[in-house]
Design a protein around this motif. Structure first.
Motif, PDB file in Angstrom:
ATOM      1  N   ILE A 288      21.588 -32.583  49.033  1.00  0.00           N
ATOM      2  CA  ILE A 288      22.011 -32.597  47.620  1.00  0.00           C
ATOM      3  C   ILE A 288      23.521 -32.420  47.508  1.00  0.00           C
ATOM      4  CG2 ILE A 288      21.869 -31.326  45.442  1.00  0.00           C
ATOM      5  CD1 ILE A 288      18.921 -30.666  46.316  1.00  0.00           C
ATOM      6  N   GLU A 289      24.070 -31.465  48.222  1.00  0.00           N
ATOM      7  CA  GLU A 289      25.513 -31.215  48.125  1.00  0.00           C
ATOM      8  C   GLU A 289      26.320 -32.391  48.646  1.00  0.00           C
ATOM      9  OE1 GLU A 289      26.017 -27.484  50.097  1.00  0.00           O
ATOM     10  OE2 GLU A 289      25.406 -26.307  48.331  1.00  0.00           O
ATOM     11  N   LYS A 290      25.819 -33.067  49.689  1.00  0.00           N
ATOM     12  CA  LYS A 290      26.502 -34.263  50.193  1.00  0.00           C
ATOM     13  C   LYS A 290      26.463 -35.365  49.133  1.00  0.00           C
ATOM     14  CE  LYS A 290      26.552 -37.612  53.981  1.00  0.00           C
ATOM     15  NZ  LYS A 290      26.642 -38.770  53.097  1.00  0.00           N
ATOM     16  N   ARG A 291      25.313 -35.533  48.457  1.00  0.00           N
ATOM     17  CA  ARG A 291      25.200 -36.562  47.432  1.00  0.00           C
ATOM     18  C   ARG A 291      26.118 -36.239  46.250  1.00  0.00           C
ATOM     19  NH1 ARG A 291      21.372 -40.326  45.936  1.00  0.00           N
ATOM     20  NH2 ARG A 291      20.928 -40.349  48.166  1.00  0.00           N
ATOM     21  N   GLN A 292      26.174 -34.987  45.848  1.00  0.00           N
ATOM     22  CA  GLN A 292      27.063 -34.610  44.745  1.00  0.00           C
ATOM     23  C   GLN A 292      28.521 -34.902  45.084  1.00  0.00           C
ATOM     24  OE1 GLN A 292      25.776 -30.488  44.334  1.00  0.00           O
ATOM     25  NE2 GLN A 292      24.756 -30.949  42.378  1.00  0.00           N
ATOM     26  N   LYS A 293      28.884 -34.645  46.324  1.00  0.00           N
ATOM     27  CA  LYS A 293      30.253 -34.923  46.770  1.00  0.00           C
ATOM     28  C   LYS A 293      30.532 -36.418  46.739  1.00  0.00           C
ATOM     29  CE  LYS A 293      33.397 -34.180  50.685  1.00  0.00           C
ATOM     30  NZ  LYS A 293      33.515 -33.623  52.071  1.00  0.00           N
ATOM     31  N   ASP A 294      29.541 -37.213  47.209  1.00  0.00           N
ATOM     32  CA  ASP A 294      29.700 -38.668  47.201  1.00  0.00           C
ATOM     33  C   ASP A 294      29.816 -39.198  45.769  1.00  0.00           C
ATOM     34  OD1 ASP A 294      29.580 -38.688  49.935  1.00  0.00           O
ATOM     35  OD2 ASP A 294      27.462 -39.288  50.051  1.00  0.00           O
ATOM     36  N   MET A 295      29.048 -38.623  44.855  1.00  0.00           N
ATOM     37  CA  MET A 295      29.095 -39.071  43.460  1.00  0.00           C
ATOM     38  C   MET A 295      30.458 -38.794  42.840  1.00  0.00           C
ATOM     39  SD  MET A 295      25.259 -38.070  42.079  1.00  0.00           S
ATOM     40  CE  MET A 295      25.459 -38.837  40.467  1.00  0.00           C
ATOM     41  N   LYS A 296      31.043 -37.663  43.183  1.00  0.00           N
ATOM     42  CA  LYS A 296      32.381 -37.344  42.679  1.00  0.00           C
ATOM     43  C   LYS A 296      33.416 -38.332  43.199  1.00  0.00           C
ATOM     44  CE  LYS A 296      31.682 -32.373  41.977  1.00  0.00           C
ATOM     45  NZ  LYS A 296      32.065 -31.011  42.438  1.00  0.00           N
ATOM     46  N   ASN A 297      33.177 -38.814  44.431  1.00  0.00           N
ATOM     47  CA  ASN A 297      34.105 -39.774  45.038  1.00  0.00           C
ATOM     48  C   ASN A 297      33.791 -41.206  44.621  1.00  0.00           C
ATOM     49  OD1 ASN A 297      35.405 -37.674  46.369  1.00  0.00           O
ATOM     50  ND2 ASN A 297      34.099 -37.856  48.201  1.00  0.00           N
ATOM     51  N   GLY A 298      32.705 -41.395  43.863  1.00  0.00           N
ATOM     52  CA  GLY A 298      32.363 -42.713  43.345  1.00  0.00           C
ATOM     53  C   GLY A 298      31.693 -43.648  44.319  1.00  0.00           C
ATOM     54  N   ASP A 299      31.158 -43.124  45.443  1.00  0.00           N
ATOM     55  CA  ASP A 299      30.541 -44.028  46.432  1.00  0.00           C
ATOM     56  C   ASP A 299      29.101 -43.634  46.755  1.00  0.00           C
ATOM     57  OD1 ASP A 299      31.118 -41.673  47.682  1.00  0.00           O
ATOM     58  OD2 ASP A 299      32.167 -42.557  49.399  1.00  0.00           O
ATOM     59  N   ALA A 300      28.381 -43.092  45.776  1.00  0.00           N
ATOM     60  CA  ALA A 300      26.995 -42.673  46.018  1.00  0.00           C
ATOM     61  C   ALA A 300      26.009 -43.689  45.465  1.00  0.00           C
ATOM     62  CB  ALA A 300      26.740 -41.314  45.372  1.00  0.00           C
ATOM     63  N   ASN A 301      24.832 -43.790  46.115  1.00  0.00           N
ATOM     64  CA  ASN A 301      23.749 -44.637  45.637  1.00  0.00           C
ATOM     65  C   ASN A 301      23.057 -43.936  44.465  1.00  0.00           C
ATOM     66  OD1 ASN A 301      21.547 -46.331  45.290  1.00  0.00           O
ATOM     67  ND2 ASN A 301      20.403 -45.439  46.994  1.00  0.00           N
ATOM     68  N   LYS A 302      22.962 -44.607  43.325  1.00  0.00           N
ATOM     69  CA  LYS A 302      22.334 -44.009  42.147  1.00  0.00           C
ATOM     70  C   LYS A 302      20.977 -44.629  41.847  1.00  0.00           C
ATOM     71  CE  LYS A 302      26.702 -42.720  39.919  1.00  0.00           C
ATOM     72  NZ  LYS A 302      27.524 -42.836  38.687  1.00  0.00           N
ATOM     73  N   ASP A 303      20.464 -45.475  42.742  1.00  0.00           N
ATOM     74  CA  ASP A 303      19.202 -46.147  42.481  1.00  0.00           C
ATOM     75  C   ASP A 303      18.000 -45.419  43.058  1.00  0.00           C
ATOM     76  OD1 ASP A 303      20.319 -48.106  40.994  1.00  0.00           O
ATOM     77  OD2 ASP A 303      20.360 -49.625  42.579  1.00  0.00           O
TER      78      ASP A 303
END
Length: 532
Positions: A288-303
């Motif tokens: 979860i924390e890795k995904r939150q970090k990726d989302m802040k950086n704009g490169d996370a999968n949201k699907d």
């Protein structure tokens, strides 16, 4: 100096040790009175209250109730498989105590879960009333809630405003349009499953045999890892291993931890369950924390489900439309535990029993395959085509009727409540036996114990004389949020299997359903595969 002056305490003064002894004796007396009330006086009162209203049931036995006898009956039932001349008559094997109680004492009767009376409710209308909980007088049992938190948590155990908040945040992730995006993950996992099976068939001399139960566990684990967390099954394997052990230990603990304080003792089973929970939480927190970090950086999968959940959580508004704080990381971890366990268990169980039943009834296997080939040919299933699968849907519904993943749900009264003309005192457990109600001839007709998908030809509403009698995913506001996810996954998987294989049960197969929280095949599901 007098004698009394020479003593540490003057005559008439109480020593600290005597005071402590008195306090200890008083506390022991209070505890003894409370235990007497809990283990004997309260059960006797509730027994009289229920019998005075016409209910019949087993006689209460001090402290253990029917638990010892239930264990003996279950172990005896598990020692032999279900006869193949009546393969779907599995109730006496799954719930032998409740089965006997209903035969001896009637449909509205009670047994004893330790010192707690457990009344079996088989009237679908009353079951709906309990599950809808409009009166607010029914809740999940405290023991189940406390222990289940070590396995799943989240929506399963929450109540009140917190449950409403979590459900509102999670609903968007399970919308049909969002599930449509997950179809590639379902297809990718199923393609790998088919590939493994084709290799087994190619390498075999004669008929290829394969135990599909662990295969479906791996498959559904891979699906939930991809579709929920965007990772491969190998990365989620440790969580599945831990949750499988936790489920077994949880089942054991239900037989002892109803005694106050036992769940807090540092015995081996309690220590191990807590250690498993800590390890699962640590793994999920990292994801979860890795995904939150990726989302802040704009490169996370949201699907995937986790991405959709985190996105919905950030945008959460309360019922008044005001921006409110969503779930904490710890609360998201609880929901992810539920994703992993329920997401893997439900579909693995459903697909395994579907393979069993279609092997027993090859005419329906042929009908389902004909429909799949007509809709898809040899192409991968698409979302619109899946929604046109009528025969496959009928088959899956009938499997869910005869082999529901969860065979029994429990609720507890925490206030006096009138239900169906009976006033139940606080503290009574209400057993809602899905397996029994799904086979009630008064509701489903004379062929209730037989496999007949045709009963669902016009949908659930017309399958029996009370559409509320079909509730494999629960009912009411707390109906399983992931039921559409599970059914879509199952339809894709069974379609791709039928496109490529015909199958029958191996001579080594023993029909032996049993419960490990959900309905498992005790000896696996060995089948013979033939490439089409």
């Amino acid at each position: 100096m007098g004698i009394s002056a020479a003593l540490p305490f003057a005559v008439g003064e109480a020593s600290p040790w005597s005071l402590l002894g008195g306090v200890a004796a008083a506390l022991l007396l209070v505890w003894a009175v409370q235990m007497l009330e809990w283990a004997w006086l309260a059960p006797r009162r509730m027994d009289r209250a229920l019998r005075a209203q016409g209910l019949k049931g087993t006689q209460y036995r001090f402290l253990h109730g029917d638990l010892k006898e239930d264990l003996q009956l279950v172990m005896a039932a598990r020692s032999k498989p279900v006869p193949m001349d009546r393969p779907h008559d599995i109730v006496p094997r799954i719930s032998p105590l409740l089965h006997r109680a209903l035969e001896d004492h009637g449909k509205l009767s009670f047994t004893w879960f330790g010192p707690v009376p457990r009344v079996t409710i088989t009237d679908p209308e009353l079951v709906r009333e309990v599950l809808s909980n409009k009166s607010g007088h029914f809740e999940k049992t405290r023991l189940a809630t406390r222990l289940s938190k070590l396995l799943v948590g989240g929506l399963v155990i929450l109540h009140g405003e917190k449950w409403v908040k979590h459900r509102r945040i999670m609903n968007p992730a399970f919308h049909a349009e969002k599930l449509k995006r997950m179809l590639p993950a379902f297809s990718a996992s199923c393609t790998e499953l088919i590939g493994r099976w084709e290799n087994v068939v190619a390498a075999s001399v004669g008929k290829a045999e394969l135990d599909v139960w662990p295969e479906f566990q791996n498959f559904s684990g891979d699906v939930i890892s991809r579709a929920a967390f965007g990772v491969r099954y190998q990365e989620g394997r440790r969580i599945f291993q831990l949750q499988a052990e936790q489920a077994e230990r949880l089942l054991q603990s239900f037989r002892t931890n109803y005694i106050p304080g036992v769940s807090l003792l540092p015995i081996e089973n309690n220590r191990r369950m807590k250690a498993i929970d800590r390890e699962i939480r640590a793994i999920l927190r990292g994801i979860i924390e890795k995904r939150q970090k990726d989302m802040k950086n704009g490169d996370a999968n949201k699907d995937d489900l986790l991405g959709l959940l985190l996105e919905s959580n950030m945008d959460y508004n309360d019922e008044d439309g005001k921006t409110s704080k969503g779930m904490t990381v710890e609360e998201i971890i609880e929901e992810c535990k539920l994703f992993y366990f329920a997401g893997m268990e439900t579909t693995a169980v459903l697909l395994s029993w579907t393979m069993v039943v279609l092997s027993m009834h090859p005419e329906w296997q042929d009908r389902a395959r004909e429909e799949v080939l007509q809709v898809f040919g040899q192409n991968k299933p698409d979302f619109n085509g899946v929604n046109r699968l009528k025969v496959v849907t009928m088959v899956l519904y009938e499997v869910l009727r005869l082999y529901p993943p969860v065979v029994l749900m429990n609720r507890r009264t925490y206030k006096a409540i009138e239900l169906g003309g009976v006033t139940y005192p606080p503290g009574v457990m209400l057993a809602l036996p899905v397996l029994f109600i799904h086979r009630d001839t008064a509701v489903w007709g004379h062929d209730a114990g037989e496999f007949n998908p045709g009963r669902f030809a016009e949908g659930v509403a017309k399958a029996c004389n009370d559409p509320g009698a079909f509730f494999p995913f629960s009912w009411g506001p707390r109906i399983c949020i992931g039921q559409n996810f599970a059914l879509l996954e199952a339809k894709v998987a069974i379609s791709m299997i039928l496109q490529r294989f015909a199958f029958e049960l191996s001579p080594a197969y023993a029909h032996a359903p049993y419960t490990v929280l959900t309905l498992h095949p005790q000896h696996g599901v060995p089948v013979r595969l033939r490439r089409r």
